[in-house]
Enzyme design. Structure first.
Site, PDB file in Angstrom:
ATOM      1  CG  MET A  39      -2.051  -0.840   1.194  1.00  0.00           C
ATOM      2  SD  MET A  39      -3.031  -0.219  -0.688  1.00  0.00           S
ATOM      3  CE  MET A  39      -3.721   1.006  -0.059  1.00  0.00           C
ATOM      4  CG  ASP A  59      10.343  -0.475   5.507  1.00  0.00           C
ATOM      5  OD1 ASP A  59       8.762  -0.559   5.706  1.00  0.00           O
ATOM      6  OD2 ASP A  59      10.855  -0.967   6.431  1.00  0.00           O
ATOM      7  CB  VAL A 116       3.066   1.024  10.005  1.00  0.00           C
ATOM      8  CG1 VAL A 116       4.428   1.898   9.451  1.00  0.00           C
ATOM      9  CG2 VAL A 116       1.538   1.512  11.137  1.00  0.00           C
ATOM     10  CD  GLU A 118      -5.467  -0.491   9.290  1.00  0.00           C
ATOM     11  OE1 GLU A 118      -6.268  -0.437  10.571  1.00  0.00           O
ATOM     12  OE2 GLU A 118      -4.150   0.171   9.098  1.00  0.00           O
ATOM     13  CE  LYS A 123      -2.179   1.731  11.329  1.00  0.00           C
ATOM     14  NZ  LYS A 123      -1.694   1.980   9.467  1.00  0.00           N
ATOM     15  CB  SER A 145      -8.668   0.184   6.193  1.00  0.00           C
ATOM     16  OG  SER A 145      -8.751  -0.801   7.210  1.00  0.00           O
ATOM     17  CG  HIS A 166      -8.734   3.850   3.561  1.00  0.00           C
ATOM     18  ND1 HIS A 166     -10.524   2.803   3.617  1.00  0.00           N
ATOM     19  CD2 HIS A 166      -8.010   2.513   4.115  1.00  0.00           C
ATOM     20  CE1 HIS A 166     -10.446   1.628   3.574  1.00  0.00           C
ATOM     21  NE2 HIS A 166      -8.614   1.615   2.993  1.00  0.00           N
TER      22      HIS A 166
END
Length: 197
Positions: A39, A59, A116, A118, A123, A145, A166
């Site tokens: 993503m 990253d 990153v 979920e 987060k 999401s 999102h």
């Protein structure tokens, strides 16, 4: 469904133009993306291709970053193969994407999107670290999401600059971005994110 999407998109563009006259200007030319997975790298590639944004992909692992940069560049390569852009535009868009395994280059971003996995604490840690790195006007967005944005704002120094963006998968084929306000999200933050999306 496509007709509804067309009218909704047209209305949102018109409303965003009107709102941008009433709020501080916040052009987004420099994007940061944290998380070089599928993503995050797709968001980076589409942002360089369609928005012409200078994109910095981050990253923690060099191997993940290398894969992410390759995927982001492939978004642009596919556009060349389909003759949607010429060779000059292809080279120009590829040059807009860079990568890092630290925070270098993030102090000058206008918008940073975290992509990153979920997990609320992960987060929140990313957002906390970014708040210490980015400028005072930088917008921080989450590609979540499932996690409420107000939960991500909890404990933040500047919750008014945090919202959700999102993106739907696959990013390059889905012309839809869900903008999610938290309880503390400022209006000008929302307008800037909508204009960019």
């Amino acid at each position: 469904k496509l007709v509804q999407l067309f009218f909704a998109t047209t209305a949102i563009k018109k409303r965003a133009r009107l709102n941008s006259r009433k709020t501080p200007s916040n052009n987004i030319d420099r994007l940061g993306v944290v998380g070089a997975g599928f993503m995050g790298s797709s968001i980076a590639g589409v942002a360089a291709l369609r928005a012409g944004a200078d994109v910095r992909l981050q990253d923690t692992e060099m191997s993940n970053l290398a894969k992410g940069l390759s995927n982001a560049r492939n978004v642009i390569n596919r556009s060349l193969r389909r003759r949607r852009i010429d060779h000059y535009e292809h080279r120009r868009r590829l040059a807009l994407i860079s990568g890092t395994t630290n925070d270098s280059g993030f102090h000058s971003r206008d918008l940073v999107i975290e992509a990153v996995f979920e997990d609320l604490s992960v987060k929140q840690n990313v957002i906390s670290r970014l708040e210490q790195t980015v400028s005072k006007t930088c917008i921080l967005a989450s590609n979540t999401s499932t996690i409420p944005i107000s939960h991500l704002q909890a404990g933040a120094t500047h919750p008014e600059r945090i919202l959700g963006m999102h993106f739907f998968s696959p990013v390059e084929k889905m012309p839809l971005v869900e903008i999610i306000r938290g309880q503390a999200t400022a209006d000008h933050t929302t307008v800037a994110a909508v204009n960019f999306a």
